[in-house]
Design a protein around this motif. Structure first.
Motif, PDB file in Angstrom:
ATOM      1  N   LEU A   1       0.833   4.882  14.777  1.00 39.69           N
ATOM      2  CA  LEU A   1       0.271   4.366  13.536  1.00 39.69           C
ATOM      3  C   LEU A   1      -0.220   5.538  12.692  1.00 39.69           C
ATOM      4  CD1 LEU A   1      -1.726   1.244  14.785  1.00 39.69           C
ATOM      5  CD2 LEU A   1       0.670   1.414  14.049  1.00 39.69           C
ATOM      6  N   VAL A   2       0.223   5.562  11.447  1.00 38.95           N
ATOM      7  CA  VAL A   2      -0.128   6.640  10.522  1.00 38.95           C
ATOM      8  C   VAL A   2      -0.665   6.014   9.244  1.00 38.95           C
ATOM      9  CG1 VAL A   2       0.747   8.557   9.155  1.00 38.95           C
ATOM     10  CG2 VAL A   2       1.605   8.198  11.474  1.00 38.95           C
ATOM     11  N   LYS A   3      -1.838   6.461   8.828  1.00 42.65           N
ATOM     12  CA  LYS A   3      -2.455   5.932   7.605  1.00 42.65           C
ATOM     13  C   LYS A   3      -2.068   6.781   6.405  1.00 42.65           C
ATOM     14  CE  LYS A   3      -6.836   6.609   6.840  1.00 42.65           C
ATOM     15  NZ  LYS A   3      -8.304   6.551   6.675  1.00 42.65           N
ATOM     16  N   GLY A   4      -1.639   6.109   5.367  1.00 39.15           N
ATOM     17  CA  GLY A   4      -1.363   6.763   4.095  1.00 39.15           C
ATOM     18  C   GLY A   4      -2.300   6.224   3.038  1.00 39.15           C
ATOM     19  N   SER A   5      -3.019   7.100   2.368  1.00 37.09           N
ATOM     20  CA  SER A   5      -4.008   6.678   1.373  1.00 37.09           C
ATOM     21  C   SER A   5      -3.622   7.171  -0.015  1.00 37.09           C
ATOM     22  CB  SER A   5      -5.393   7.214   1.741  1.00 37.09           C
ATOM     23  OG  SER A   5      -5.891   6.583   2.901  1.00 37.09           O
TER      24      SER A   5
ATOM     25  N   ILE B   1      -2.220   8.791  -7.376  1.00 31.79           N
ATOM     26  CA  ILE B   1      -2.082  10.039  -6.630  1.00 31.79           C
ATOM     27  C   ILE B   1      -1.993   9.723  -5.138  1.00 31.79           C
ATOM     28  CG2 ILE B   1      -3.171  12.248  -6.058  1.00 31.79           C
ATOM     29  CD1 ILE B   1      -4.619  12.084  -8.785  1.00 31.79           C
ATOM     30  N   GLY B   2      -0.972  10.232  -4.488  1.00 37.35           N
ATOM     31  CA  GLY B   2      -0.851  10.011  -3.046  1.00 37.35           C
ATOM     32  C   GLY B   2       0.378  10.727  -2.491  1.00 37.35           C
TER      33      GLY B   2
ATOM     34  N   GLY C   1      -2.757   2.128   3.602  1.00 39.75           N
ATOM     35  CA  GLY C   1      -1.891   1.306   4.425  1.00 39.75           C
ATOM     36  C   GLY C   1      -1.523   2.041   5.697  1.00 39.75           C
ATOM     37  N   VAL C   2      -1.235   1.282   6.733  1.00 45.60           N
ATOM     38  CA  VAL C   2      -0.886   1.868   8.030  1.00 45.60           C
ATOM     39  C   VAL C   2       0.590   1.638   8.291  1.00 45.60           C
ATOM     40  CG1 VAL C   2      -1.306   1.827  10.503  1.00 45.60           C
ATOM     41  CG2 VAL C   2      -3.205   1.537   8.920  1.00 45.60           C
ATOM     42  N   ARG C   3       1.306   2.726   8.493  1.00 45.45           N
ATOM     43  CA  ARG C   3       2.742   2.662   8.739  1.00 45.45           C
ATOM     44  C   ARG C   3       3.009   2.796  10.232  1.00 45.45           C
ATOM     45  NH1 ARG C   3       3.726   7.367   4.498  1.00 45.45           N
ATOM     46  NH2 ARG C   3       1.581   7.716   5.142  1.00 45.45           N
ATOM     47  N   PRO C   4       3.845   1.922  10.776  1.00 44.19           N
ATOM     48  CA  PRO C   4       4.224   2.034  12.196  1.00 44.19           C
ATOM     49  C   PRO C   4       5.469   2.905  12.310  1.00 44.19           C
ATOM     50  CG  PRO C   4       5.020  -0.037  11.317  1.00 44.19           C
ATOM     51  CD  PRO C   4       4.374   0.691  10.159  1.00 44.19           C
ATOM     52  N   LEU C   5       5.305   4.149  12.725  1.00 37.46           N
ATOM     53  CA  LEU C   5       6.433   5.063  12.799  1.00 37.46           C
ATOM     54  C   LEU C   5       6.996   5.086  14.208  1.00 37.46           C
ATOM     55  CD1 LEU C   5       5.166   8.051  10.637  1.00 37.46           C
ATOM     56  CD2 LEU C   5       6.372   5.977   9.929  1.00 37.46           C
ATOM     57  N   HIS C   6       8.301   4.965  14.285  1.00 29.47           N
ATOM     58  CA  HIS C   6       8.984   5.029  15.567  1.00 29.47           C
ATOM     59  C   HIS C   6       9.230   6.487  15.901  1.00 29.47           C
ATOM     60  CE1 HIS C   6      12.919   4.437  17.994  1.00 29.47           C
ATOM     61  NE2 HIS C   6      11.874   4.350  18.792  1.00 29.47           N
TER      62      HIS C   6
ATOM     63  N   ALA D   1       0.833  -1.208   0.000  1.00 28.09           N
ATOM     64  CA  ALA D   1       0.000   0.000   0.000  1.00 28.09           C
ATOM     65  C   ALA D   1       0.863   1.252   0.000  1.00 28.09           C
ATOM     66  CB  ALA D   1      -0.927  -0.005   1.215  1.00 28.09           C
ATOM     67  N   SER D   2       2.012   1.183  -0.657  1.00 31.72           N
ATOM     68  CA  SER D   2       2.954   2.293  -0.674  1.00 31.72           C
ATOM     69  C   SER D   2       2.728   3.160  -1.906  1.00 31.72           C
ATOM     70  CB  SER D   2       4.389   1.754  -0.682  1.00 31.72           C
ATOM     71  OG  SER D   2       4.715   1.246  -1.967  1.00 31.72           O
TER      72      SER D   2
END
Length: 523
Positions: A248-252, A288-289, A335-340, A61-62
């Motif tokens: 957790l950060v969602k990128g669409s 587009i994203g 997609g949900v990215r786990p950001l440190h 989902a990148s």
């Protein structure tokens, strides 16, 4: 199949204590697959489990770029950008079939960033990674450039720079294939449901998400590469608390019919100081994203919201001469990215995309992977195994930057020469189909085409350029089990097939593609 080690027979898995490994990797996204590949190549006995399909969630989902991350320069993440630019060259070398150069046009808007700042940033971007193989950046007059024709006439100046495109989900699968071919056991659709930590090893319970069967394995060490579920695996399954904060950060992303005919991509500055990409996608579309939205809830249920669709449409409409709206969107994904996050910033955009590795050796080792991005996955895996190998034995030498990923051994002459050779050998292949197969499979395309002398000999035609031979290959060699696996991860052919055609793929896969291809009954 990839062999009994790569797709271990189910019956032994029903037995208690059915396996003993040096390393169990939990999570079959890009980080987990990369670590499993590296570990297997160092001579370790490795298993990988993934609760869904390989690359099921964040990794497919990148924005599908192998890049340094131009915008990270504004946050002074020079180390991350340099590391990513150096890796861009390495990955382009080991996977030239699924990764290729792409040029990006950035129109200049004086009110957002001054031209000198953009020029300085691009100068750094060109040089932080050393003298790479891609063209350097330059300024352009948009009215005299092919990419300027799609833009608003008031946009006069712009900049062009280089990065790379990647077939993201295929990058995951190819790492898993290479791991399996080097002896790793790969279990997709298998969840880690319990992990008992002891002084010298872990006792781990795994459960099939298909039929609910459970089995037990023992492993000297665990890698927690569960992505958005990294904290859950530590807290709930492992029974001990994480020492790090994970946000957790969602990128669409949205996909619309093609907005321009050339092969340049665009990077647009937005009023919130983020950037939005508009990229040629799957021949007939524009991707587009992305967005950056804090997320709570089950990462598997992440969806693109109407507000995000509106945001992305508004962002590109500030630049394109012809506007796009929600009604034009043909597909979305999130997609949900786990950001440190070690900072106090509450901004999702400002959180680092760099990774962190936490090795806990208080009892049997567990290494937790936090953060990361597609571009730096291989470097992450090398660092992870450099830390684990002294504890587990095996060969301590890093090797993954020199060995091509499966299908990537296309020769020093490059992709165009490889494609021309493929078209000579299979002259009956339509031009666009030959390009897609070469880009997805590289030299492994022979596993699909070998022995065929016409399209008819590829078996049932599902629609578009998808034939039974390709679906068979994916089920037999790449762990594909559903139409979604085939149409939206191993390929993006779901965009080309009608709903009825997609249902045909699902039905035939559910029935095991029972009818053999002509002349292949003995395969």
């Amino acid at each position: 199949m990839i062999g009994t080690r790569g797709n271990r027979n189910r019956e032994p898995m029903l037995m208690p204590d059915s396996g003993t490994f040096d390393l169990l990797v939990v999570g079959g996204g890009i980080n987990g697959a990369g670590i499993a590949r590296d570990a297997a190549g160092r001579g370790l006995d490795v298993a990988l489990c993934e609760q869904g399909d390989l690359g099921n969630y964040t990794s497919s989902a990148s924005t599908k770029l192998i890049h340094g991350g131009l915008r990270y320069l504004e946050y002074y993440e020079f180390g991350l950008v340099r590391k990513a630019l150096l890796e861009r060259e390495v990955l382009l070398g080991i996977a030239p079939h699924i990764i290729w150069p792409m040029q990006f046009v950035m129109p200049h808007v004086k009110a957002l960033r001054p031209a000198w700042m953009i020029r300085a940033g691009l100068f750094l971007y060109d040089h932080l990674g050393g003298s790479g193989s891609l063209p350097g950046s330059r300024g352009i007059a948009l009215h005299g450039h092919v990419a300027g024709g799609s833009l608003r006439p008031e946009l006069k100046k712009g900049f062009v720079y280089s990065d790379c495109w990647v077939q993201d989900a295929r990058l995951v699968v190819l790492n898993a294939i290479d791991a399996a071919e080097r002896g790793a056991t790969v279990w997709s659709r298998t969840r880690c449901v319990a992990a008992e930590r002891r002084a010298d090893d872990w006792k781990v319970t795994l459960r099939s998400t298909i039929d609910g069967d459970e089995w037990t394995v023992h492993t000297k060490a665990i890698v927690n590469a569960a992505g958005p579920w990294v904290s859950e695996l530590l807290n709930d399954t492992g029974g001990f608390a994480s020492r790090h904060r994970v946000h957790l950060v969602k990128g669409s992303h949205i996909i619309v019919p093609r907005l321009f005919e050339h092969e340049y991509a665009y990077i647009f500055q937005n009023t919130d100081r983020r950037v939005v990409f508009a990229i040629p996608y799957e021949r007939d579309f524009t991707l587009i994203g992305t967005t950056d939205v804090p997320y709570t809830g089950d990462p598997a249920e992440a969806r693109t919201s109407p507000e995000e669709i509106e945001y992305l449409c508004d962002a590109v409409n500030r630049y394109f001469a012809e506007s796009v709206g929600p009604d034009d969107v043909v597909f979305t994904y999130a997609g949900v990215r786990p950001l440190h996050d070690d900072s106090e910033s509450g901004s999702a955009s400002a959180m680092s995309r760099d990774y962190s590795l936490d090795l806990d050796t208080r009892q049997a080792p567990v290494l937790t992977v936090l953060g990361g991005k597609l571009t730096t996955y291989r470097k992450l895996a090398v660092e992870a195994m450099d830390r684990l190998t002294p504890l587990l034995g095996g060969d301590g030498t890093g090797w993954t930057g020199r060995a091509p990923l499966p299908g990537g051994d296309i020769g020093e002459a490059g992709f165009d020469t490889f494609l021309a050779s493929l078209r000579r050998r299979y002259s009956w292949l339509p031009e666009e189909m030959a390009w897609r197969l070469a880009r997805n499979y590289g030299t492994r395309v022979e596993g699909i085409l070998a022995g065929a002398a016409s399209l008819d000999e590829l078996g049932h035609h599902f629609g578009g350029d998808l034939y039974e031979a390709e679906v068979r290959y994916l089920t037999q060699h790449e762990w594909a089990m559903t139409a979604e696996d085939v149409l939206w991860r191993r390929s993006k052919l779901g965009l080309q097939l009608t709903m009825d055609e997609q249902a045909d793929v699902e039905n035939r896969m559910a029935n095991g593609l029972a009818h053999p291809l002509p002349g292949t009954a003995s395969r």
